[in-house]
Design an enzyme around this catalytic site. Structure first.
Site: not given
Length: 1026
Positions: A710, A992-995
């Protein structure tokens, strides 16, 4: 119409209300007027016919009388003047009276008689030595009127005869007095005799010649002789024609000369000094003209005419030889002699500077093929709507002017004018009228010179061998302290603009040559304290010119009259030029401050930059946007970063809406990350590169890693690939002694496709910046200059090769004979054990380094290492980089700021800032005991572990450039399980790196949280822990 039955004709009625009688009266008046004009024309015609007939009869009668008198003259004195003796020239003889009455220069017999008369006259004077007694007898005072009249007419006859027959005499005009047998020489030698300044009638005769335009005839005679004497070399006393000019030149209207006012159009200066290469024909005349008193009189004369001087000059010989250019060449050649005289006066130097400035302004610009510097204002700005066709000067004339404005000339001029100013202590400095005149004259001359001539030779001598920089700095500093340095312009004089227009390019040139020890330790030529003051003054001036006074300047363009001959000196043009020069100098001083800070970076920021200005700066073609492009340092770095980010966001938004259904997906093996990325990214078009790219990692077992991209996986991918691609082990980049990266000059020896790889790496770096991803790649400053398409100089060399830099500085200050060191203009490259030798100049292997050319050698070596060796690698890298990042975006930042854009700074890892901008979820809050111990643990981490933690939760090891408040979305800590069971406490933290999300179990102790967190961030398990 139909027949009414009435055969009578009806009377016509004029519906205009006028009667036929009125019409008849007007016709009569018109006829009368025409008839009266016809009779007047007939009377005028008859009168003109009578005058023509009268003139013709008179001329015919005179011609007849002249013929009779000519016959009588031949009978009395002989056709070859064999009956002429000394007494024939006396006041009681009618010999000259008769001859001058019938003499016609076009009559060949009259011409030959005149030649013989001159020959006899010369012999009689040589025999006796007293020309006055020959013409006036015993008492000159009683016959002076008659004698003066005869001598005037006789001198004029000689000049007319030479002029009319100049083409037949063209090979004789430059002969010496010894050649008395040829016709031209007796005429010229008699002119020398009769206009000798020692004679009592000298001024009367020369004044008569000036009034009757005889000097313009002399001009044409000289031009004819010059065209046929290309190989002529003056020796001894010089030619007879030069002797005539030597006698005439001293009549300048100053004592002891008593000549009255002379029309400037027919003066010696305008008619003779405008002959091309005059001194090459008449070197003795040059020595006389360069004399202190005479030269100063002529220069003062020319200076009083101002810009009108150009209009007083004779018609151009041709387009390649305009009169003003010929005069300039002659004046400058004379100036070199005059200024070298130990007693050359201040007024003489002022006059030379002023006259040269007027004449230089009218010249077309002189270009040379090897000129690198370009400080010209655009022609469109100068010419406006007028179409001006520039005519190229003759190459020799151009070279004459160029050679005359040489280092020696500039050194002498500035030394004479600044001699008294330079001796004044800067702290007590207060210029008087004489000082201001000197500054104005020097700056006016140099400003026009900078815009007209190539700068290679003159800049170095002005920077290093004159006191120009400190003198102008003292002047400008005094103006600033006494409120004289105000950018509110008047229409009469540029005032402080010209000193700035000269100081800035000279000091800028000096900063390109000076080395670090001179600038920082020795503080030459200005102290660091002075430079700090200079920065503030330049910043204020620039802001006034570009922003505060912009509307005023626009109005001035219409209000200030600008003549075509002074287009370079018009206030609006100088204003525009100064704004460019000040911007360039401030940018260079900022580079020096980044290299080693000596003043606060905020000193470069304008005080008037506010939110309104920033909002306008984003919009193209606004004034604020133009300032952002020309002088970005006036705007604080954080504001420019916001502008840059908004520009990138706008482009991403445009391409993001189109890329929803065309998302590019990469499948990358971690052990082949560089090769896989190169193969897949090279296939993308420029538009596709701007779109979204999603990455799936494959581990060493060929299994796709867990996690859906993401945005976080892509950030991880960018950080990993940049680390691999820019690793020195891969061979595309090398490290300096400070572990800074630059292209490997020998990259072609390792990779066959190294240029394609550099293009790819440029695109890769641009993509990281385009997506706002910070990557930990420390580039060398001289390589970052290549992204800005800037040139590197000697002072950049220490960052590449400090040892070579020390050796070059040793050479610069070497006191002995450098030629004994056996150095040549070659450099040896040593890449991977293979040595190659390259010439720094054509024929450099045979060109020895000496004390005279050592400075050139030093800068050529620096240029080779900093620019030439990596030019191709840098060029391909730049092409890839500019696929995504526009040049005007990068131009907003200097090299130091550009590195911050790429990598951020250690300040971006501020834990307190991160805590201040963190959200909490799943039952956590800012005062929860787990959160409290989490921040304590994180604060205790080393810098390396902090970077690993940031990479673990965001996918990037660097925080946002402007702080964590700009992290999108904000960092969030979420509780990983609802209870504190032993099973949940054994779990590791996940992310969760995308968040930008950290899933943190509710650990019960600080030690347990620290152990689990360190294990997670150091596990290097890809996204298997997500």
């Amino acid at each position: 119409m139909y027949f009414s039955g009435d055969p009578s004709t009806r009377k016509r009625v004029d519906l205009g209300g006028r009667s036929s009688k009125e019409r008849d009266r007007k016709n009569l008046l018109e006829q009368t007027r025409v008839e009266r004009n016809r009779r007047l024309w007939l009377r005028q015609q008859n009168s003109a016919a009578l005058k023509i007939q009268k003139c013709f009869r008179g001329r015919k009668a005179v011609k007849t009388e002249q013929s009779k008198l000519r016959e009588q003259f031949y009978k009395a004195y002989g056709k070859h003047c064999q009956n002429v003796d000394r007494n024939s020239f006396g006041p009681d003889s009618d010999f000259l009276c008769q001859f001058l009455y019938f003499f016609k220069p076009e009559n060949i017999d009259d011409f030959l008689v005149l030649v013989q008369i001159c020959r006899l006259l010369w012999w009689f004077v040589q025999d006796n030595g007293d020309v006055v007694k020959l013409f006036a007898g015993v008492d000159y005072s009683s016959t002076c009127a008659l004698v003066n009249y005869r001598v005037k007419r006789f001198v004029q006859a000689c000049i007319r005869a030479l002029h009319h027959n100049r083409y037949q005499l063209k090979d004789q005009l430059l002969l010496t007095p010894e050649e008395l047998d040829v016709p031209a020489i007796p005429l010229l030698e008699v002119l020398v005799l009769l206009v000798d300044p020692k004679l009592p009638w000298s001024c009367k005769i020369v004044e008569y010649l000036f009034q009757n335009n005889a000097v313009s005839l002399l001009r044409e005679i000289i031009l004819t002789g010059k065209d046929n004497a290309e190989n002529y070399v003056s020796i001894g006393k010089g030619s007879s024609l030069e002797r005539v000019l030597n006698a005439v030149i001293c009549h300048v209207g100053q004592k002891p000369c008593i000549c009255s006012h002379i029309d400037s159009r027919y003066s010696f200066a305008s008619q003779i000094i405008t002959i091309p290469f005059l001194w090459h024909l008449f070197p003795n005349l040059q020595k006389i003209f360069a004399g202190e008193d005479l030269g100063q009189c002529y220069i003062r004369q020319m200076a009083t005419f101002g810009h009108n001087l150009i209009n007083l000059l004779p018609k151009d010989i041709s387009n390649e030889f305009p009169s003003h250019a010929c005069m300039l060449g002659n004046v400058l050649e004379t100036a070199g002699i005059a200024l070298s005289h130990p007693e050359c006066s201040f007024d003489m130097a002022i006059g030379l500077a002023v006259v040269s400035t007027f004449l230089l302004e009218a010249l077309p610009s002189v270009k040379t093929s090897n000129s690198r510097e370009s400080s010209m204002v655009a022609e469109d700005d100068l010419n406006g709507d007028d179409e001006v066709m520039e005519i190229a000067l003759d190459r020799k004339l151009e070279q004459q002017i160029y050679n005359a404005i040489n280092p020696r000339f500039l050194l002498q001029l500035t030394n004479i004018l600044f001699k008294e100013i330079s001796s004044i202590n800067g702290s007590n400095y207060g210029p008087n009228d004489r000082d201001i005149t000197a500054v104005d004259a020097v700056c006016g001359f140099l400003y026009v010179t900078f815009n007209k001539l190539p700068l290679e030779r003159i800049m170095t001598v002005l920077a290093y061998r004159t006191e120009l920089v400190p003198t102008l700095w003292n002047f400008m500093n005094w103006c600033h302290e006494n409120k004289k340095l105000s950018p509110h312009l008047s229409s009469d004089a540029p005032g402080w603009l010209l000193p700035l227009a000269v100081f800035c390019p000279v000091y800028k040139h000096m900063l390109m040559i000076v080395h670090n020890e001179e600038f920082y330790e020795q503080e030459k030529p200005l102290s660091l304290k002075d430079i700090r003051s200079l920065i503030i003054i330049l910043r204020q001036v620039l802001w006034q010119l570009l922003w505060v006074n912009h509307t005023t300047s626009a109005n001035l363009v219409k209000s200030v009259p600008v003549s075509s001959s002074s287009k370079w000196q018009s206030v609006p043009t100088i204003q525009q030029r100064v704004s460019i020069l000040v911007s360039e100098l401030l940018s260079q001083l900022q580079d020096w401050n980044n290299r080693r800070q000596f003043t606060s970076p905020s000193n470069f920021h304008a005080d008037g930059v506010n939110d309104v200005f920033i909002s306008q700066a984003v919009i193209e073609n606004t004034r604020a946007n133009e300032i952002l492009k020309q002088a970005p340092f006036l705007i604080p770095f954080t504001s420019r970063v916001k502008i840059f980010s908004s520009q990138l966001a706008a482009v991403r938004q445009r391409h993001g809406s189109q890329a929803v259904f065309s998302r590019n997906r990469f499948r990358i093996k971690r052990d082949r990350i560089l090769e896989d990325a190169y193969n897949q990214m090279s296939q993308l078009t420029e538009d596709s590169l701007r779109g979204l790219i999603r990455v799936t990692f494959v581990n060493e077992f060929g299994v796709e890693e867990a996690g859906i991209d993401g945005g976080g996986i892509f950030k991880d991918f960018m950080e990993n690939i940049t680390r691999a691609a820019f690793d020195v082990q891969y061979g595309l980049f090398k490290e300096t002694a400070d572990h800074l990266l630059y292209p490997n000059p020998g990259s072609g020896m390792i990779h066959d496709q190294h240029f394609q790889f550099f293009h790819f790496l440029g695109t890769l770096l641009a993509k990281a910046m385009f997506e706002g991803i910070l990557v930990d790649i420390p580039f060398a400053t001289f390589f970052l200059s290549k992204l800005k398409q800037k040139y590197n100089y000697l002072n950049d060399l220490p960052s590449l090769d400090p040892e070579l830099y020390r050796h070059l500085i040793f050479l610069k200050h070497y006191r002995g004979d450098i030629s004994e060191l056996e150095l040549y203009f070659v450099i040896v490259n040593n890449e991977y054990g293979e040595q190659t030798e390259e010439e720094l100049l054509p024929g450099g292997r045979n060109l020895r380094v000496t004390n005279d050319n050592v400075i050139t050698f030093i800068h050529l070596v620096a240029n080779h290492r900093l620019n030439f060796q990596i030019r191709q690698q840098s060029s391909h890298f730049l092409r890839g980089f500019e696929q995504l990042i526009q040049k005007d975006w990068i131009d907003m930042f200097n090299e130091h700021e550009l590195q911050l854009l790429i990598s951020g700074s250690l300040d971006s890892l501020d834990i307190d800032d991160l805590r201040l901008h963190t959200n909490y979820a799943g039952g956590y809050h800012s005062e929860h005991y787990v959160i409290e111990i989490f921040w304590e643990v994180l604060k205790g981490f080393s810098l390396e572990n902090r970077k690993k933690f940031l990479k673990f939760v965001t996918g990037c090891s660097r925080g946002p450039l402007l702080g964590f408040r700009y992290l999108e979305p904000l960092f969030c800590i979420q509780r990983a399980s609802g209870n504190s069971s032993e099973e949940s406490l054994d779990r590791l933290p996940t992310s969760a790196t995308c968040m930008n999300l950290l899933k943190l179990p509710p650990y019960t102790s600080k030690e347990q949280l620290e152990t689990k967190l360190l294990y997670a961030i150091n596990a290097d398990a890809g996204f298997d822990l997500s």
